[in-house]
Write a protein that holds these residues in place. Structure first.
Motif, PDB file in Angstrom:
ATOM      1  N   GLU A  88      25.966  49.150  52.124  1.00 35.14           N
ATOM      2  CA  GLU A  88      24.608  49.168  51.572  1.00 35.14           C
ATOM      3  C   GLU A  88      24.432  50.269  50.530  1.00 35.14           C
ATOM      4  O   GLU A  88      23.657  50.127  49.579  1.00 35.14           O
ATOM      5  CB  GLU A  88      23.555  49.311  52.677  1.00 35.14           C
ATOM      6  CG  GLU A  88      23.739  50.510  53.588  1.00 35.14           C
ATOM      7  CD  GLU A  88      24.504  50.185  54.851  1.00 35.14           C
ATOM      8  OE1 GLU A  88      24.185  50.777  55.896  1.00 35.14           O
ATOM      9  OE2 GLU A  88      25.417  49.332  54.787  1.00 35.14           O
ATOM     10  N   ARG A  94      20.559  42.523  45.959  1.00 29.98           N
ATOM     11  CA  ARG A  94      19.507  41.648  45.428  1.00 29.98           C
ATOM     12  C   ARG A  94      20.039  40.280  45.035  1.00 29.98           C
ATOM     13  O   ARG A  94      19.605  39.684  44.056  1.00 29.98           O
ATOM     14  CB  ARG A  94      18.852  42.319  44.218  1.00 29.98           C
ATOM     15  CG  ARG A  94      18.141  43.626  44.545  1.00 29.98           C
ATOM     16  CD  ARG A  94      17.553  44.226  43.281  1.00 29.98           C
ATOM     17  NE  ARG A  94      16.859  45.478  43.561  1.00 29.98           N
ATOM     18  CZ  ARG A  94      16.363  46.267  42.612  1.00 29.98           C
ATOM     19  NH1 ARG A  94      16.482  45.920  41.328  1.00 29.98           N
ATOM     20  NH2 ARG A  94      15.752  47.382  42.927  1.00 29.98           N
ATOM     21  N   GLN A 119      23.530  37.604  44.485  1.00 28.59           N
ATOM     22  CA  GLN A 119      24.961  37.495  44.222  1.00 28.59           C
ATOM     23  C   GLN A 119      25.457  38.647  43.356  1.00 28.59           C
ATOM     24  O   GLN A 119      24.798  39.057  42.403  1.00 28.59           O
ATOM     25  CB  GLN A 119      25.248  36.165  43.527  1.00 28.59           C
ATOM     26  CG  GLN A 119      26.724  35.845  43.424  1.00 28.59           C
ATOM     27  CD  GLN A 119      26.962  34.447  42.872  1.00 28.59           C
ATOM     28  OE1 GLN A 119      26.042  33.804  42.380  1.00 28.59           O
ATOM     29  NE2 GLN A 119      28.195  33.979  42.944  1.00 28.59           N
ATOM     30  N   GLU A 159      26.858  42.224  49.346  1.00 28.78           N
ATOM     31  CA  GLU A 159      25.978  41.188  48.806  1.00 28.78           C
ATOM     32  C   GLU A 159      24.769  40.942  49.709  1.00 28.78           C
ATOM     33  O   GLU A 159      23.653  40.703  49.219  1.00 28.78           O
ATOM     34  CB  GLU A 159      26.774  39.898  48.622  1.00 28.78           C
ATOM     35  CG  GLU A 159      26.115  38.881  47.730  1.00 28.78           C
ATOM     36  CD  GLU A 159      27.089  37.820  47.284  1.00 28.78           C
ATOM     37  OE1 GLU A 159      27.605  37.923  46.166  1.00 28.78           O
ATOM     38  OE2 GLU A 159      27.336  36.886  48.082  1.00 28.78           O
ATOM     39  N   ARG A 160      24.954  41.014  51.026  1.00 25.42           N
ATOM     40  CA  ARG A 160      23.852  40.755  51.959  1.00 25.42           C
ATOM     41  C   ARG A 160      22.717  41.752  51.798  1.00 25.42           C
ATOM     42  O   ARG A 160      21.547  41.402  51.968  1.00 25.42           O
ATOM     43  CB  ARG A 160      24.367  40.779  53.399  1.00 25.42           C
ATOM     44  CG  ARG A 160      25.026  39.489  53.842  1.00 25.42           C
ATOM     45  CD  ARG A 160      25.190  39.439  55.345  1.00 25.42           C
ATOM     46  NE  ARG A 160      26.026  40.510  55.839  1.00 25.42           N
ATOM     47  CZ  ARG A 160      27.352  40.438  55.978  1.00 25.42           C
ATOM     48  NH1 ARG A 160      27.973  39.314  55.642  1.00 25.42           N
ATOM     49  NH2 ARG A 160      28.047  41.460  56.437  1.00 25.42           N
ATOM     50  N   VAL A 161      23.053  42.997  51.501  1.00 28.79           N
ATOM     51  CA  VAL A 161      22.000  44.017  51.415  1.00 28.79           C
ATOM     52  C   VAL A 161      21.542  44.248  49.980  1.00 28.79           C
ATOM     53  O   VAL A 161      20.656  45.056  49.738  1.00 28.79           O
ATOM     54  CB  VAL A 161      22.476  45.353  52.027  1.00 28.79           C
ATOM     55  CG1 VAL A 161      22.772  45.195  53.496  1.00 28.79           C
ATOM     56  CG2 VAL A 161      23.709  45.891  51.289  1.00 28.79           C
ATOM     57  N   ASP A 199      31.095  40.759  51.069  1.00 29.81           N
ATOM     58  CA  ASP A 199      30.007  39.965  51.648  1.00 29.81           C
ATOM     59  C   ASP A 199      28.907  40.881  52.169  1.00 29.81           C
ATOM     60  O   ASP A 199      27.713  40.601  52.009  1.00 29.81           O
ATOM     61  CB  ASP A 199      30.531  39.094  52.790  1.00 29.81           C
ATOM     62  CG  ASP A 199      31.485  38.005  52.305  1.00 29.81           C
ATOM     63  OD1 ASP A 199      31.451  37.685  51.107  1.00 29.81           O
ATOM     64  OD2 ASP A 199      32.249  37.488  53.145  1.00 29.81           O
ATOM     65  N   GLY A 200      29.308  41.996  52.799  1.00 35.01           N
ATOM     66  CA  GLY A 200      28.331  42.954  53.312  1.00 35.01           C
ATOM     67  C   GLY A 200      27.532  43.601  52.203  1.00 35.01           C
ATOM     68  O   GLY A 200      26.319  43.819  52.337  1.00 35.01           O
TER      69      GLY A 200
END
Length: 384
Positions: A217, A254, A256, A250-252, A247-248
């Motif tokens: 993050e 804004r 892609q 990208e999840r946190v 992937d982590g």
């Protein structure tokens, strides 16, 4: 009467065009930090033909080292599945009539290959467990360099200095990107949507251990900061098997992110060479960025920045900045935290610390600028 120690006269007395082999099986950082010693050796004795014994997955890294005349490649895997690969490597070594075999790795595989290499001189460090196989032994690097704190680049160079390489200021690490990889990156940059007229930053959120890995993050937020505050497009890189980390991120974030994954070491080098900035954990790509002259902010956790930090040390604050918080337990093996419930050393590094380091580096003016790099002065066809 005991035979005098031949170590200090080995390199000066090698015949012209002698062949030597250096065993440096892993890893990316170790190999990159070998380049200062190789540069010093070749500047002093350009006639020597130098082969480097590495694992096959690092072949492309050797192609970017002009001072490496040949790569001897060792296949992956553990005994007995890798027996054929090791036998082929050994046969290749023995056919080349090496005058000298220097083992910088020290593990059992490199020790066996050194012992059976057929080289007249078999050299290793005094602290290696298999000391008995060597007929010339390198003493403690601190005694050779007359200093207590030894960087990895200095430690590897100490073997050459002990064998008679004249003592001098050690050059910086250096990689030279091949033309084919530059051409690949020119096309890939367009596919990734990286504008040619806008600088980009490579962010590398992965590392070997969790104790060296800054939070995903934080990397996501740093990418947003660079885009909004410094006008740089963030590009997130990862090595084989590290997709989950991206992937982590990208999840946190804004949405892609731009990813640089499933690429070769040569392709990664081309992307790093064109970047305005590198920010990442203490890792192989961090050493590559420094060797390519890319301004770098490197985040340290469990490992020692004194041993594994920027080389040369004079780059600190100008071309490279280390972000690390002091802990009495540093350094440690790093495979887990030995003192706390979680690795506080890396988790304690704040986003503000890294942002401040970025601004300090970008404000360094000419020292931190990225110049165009020429393609490597040799073809990969020369590597065997």
């Amino acid at each position: 009467m005991a035979r005098p120690d031949p170590l200090s006269s080995l390199l000066p007395e090698l015949p012209r065009n002698a062949r030597i082999v250096v065993a440096r099986l892993r890893s990316i950082g170790d190999i990159v930090l070998l380049t200062p010693a190789l540069r010093a050796l070749k500047e002093w004795r350009p006639d020597l033909r130098v082969s480097i014994l590495v694992e096959a997955r690092f072949r492309e890294l050797l192609e970017m080292i002009p001072e490496a005349d040949e790569a001897l490649l060792l296949g992956a895997g553990n005994p007995p599945s890798n027996a054929g690969s090791r036998l082929r490597t050994l046969i290749s070594m023995r056919r080349q009539n090496f005058q000298l075999c220097l083992n910088l790795h020290g593990g059992p595989t490199s020790a066996i290959l050194t012992a059976l290499s057929g080289a007249r001189w078999k050299v290793g460090f005094a602290h290696f467990r298999t000391r008995w196989i060597y007929n010339a032994v390198v003493p403690d690097a601190r005694n050779i360099l007359h200093q207590e704190q030894i960087h990895t680049a200095e430690h590897q160079a100490s073997a050459f200095l002990g064998m008679g390489l004249p003592l001098r200021e050690l050059p910086r690490s250096r990689l030279a990107v091949l033309r084919r990889d530059y051409e690949w990156w020119e096309t890939q940059r367009v596919l990734l949507g990286l504008p040619v007229d806008r600088p980009y930053a490579v962010l590398h959120p992965t590392a070997l251990y969790a104790t060296k890995q800054w939070r995903p993050e934080n990397f996501a937020r740093l990418g947003q900061y660079l885009e909004e505050h410094d006008g740089m497009t963030p590009l997130f890189s990862a090595g084989p098997g590290e997709t989950a980390i991206l992937d982590g991120v990208e999840r946190v974030g804004r949405g892609q992110i731009r990813r640089l994954e499933n690429v070769t070491l040569g392709q990664l080098a081309a992307a790093l060479a064109g970047a305005r900035l590198f920010v990442g954990n203490d890792s192989g790509p961090a050493h590559m960025a420094q060797a390519l002259g890319t301004p770098a902010v490197v985040i340290f956790g469990s490992s020692s920045s004194v041993i594994w930090g920027p080389w040369p040390k004079a780059d600190l604050g100008r071309r490279t900045i280390v972000v690390q918080n002091p802990f009495a337990c540093n350094p440690c093996p790093g495979d887990r935290c030995y003192r706390f419930d979680r690795p506080e050393c890396i988790l304690s590094v704040t986003l503000e610390q890294v942002e401040n380091a970025v601004e300090q580096l970008l404000g360094a003016g000419g020292d931190a600028s990225v110049a165009a790099r020429p393609p490597a002065p040799k073809s990969p066809a020369g590597m065997e």
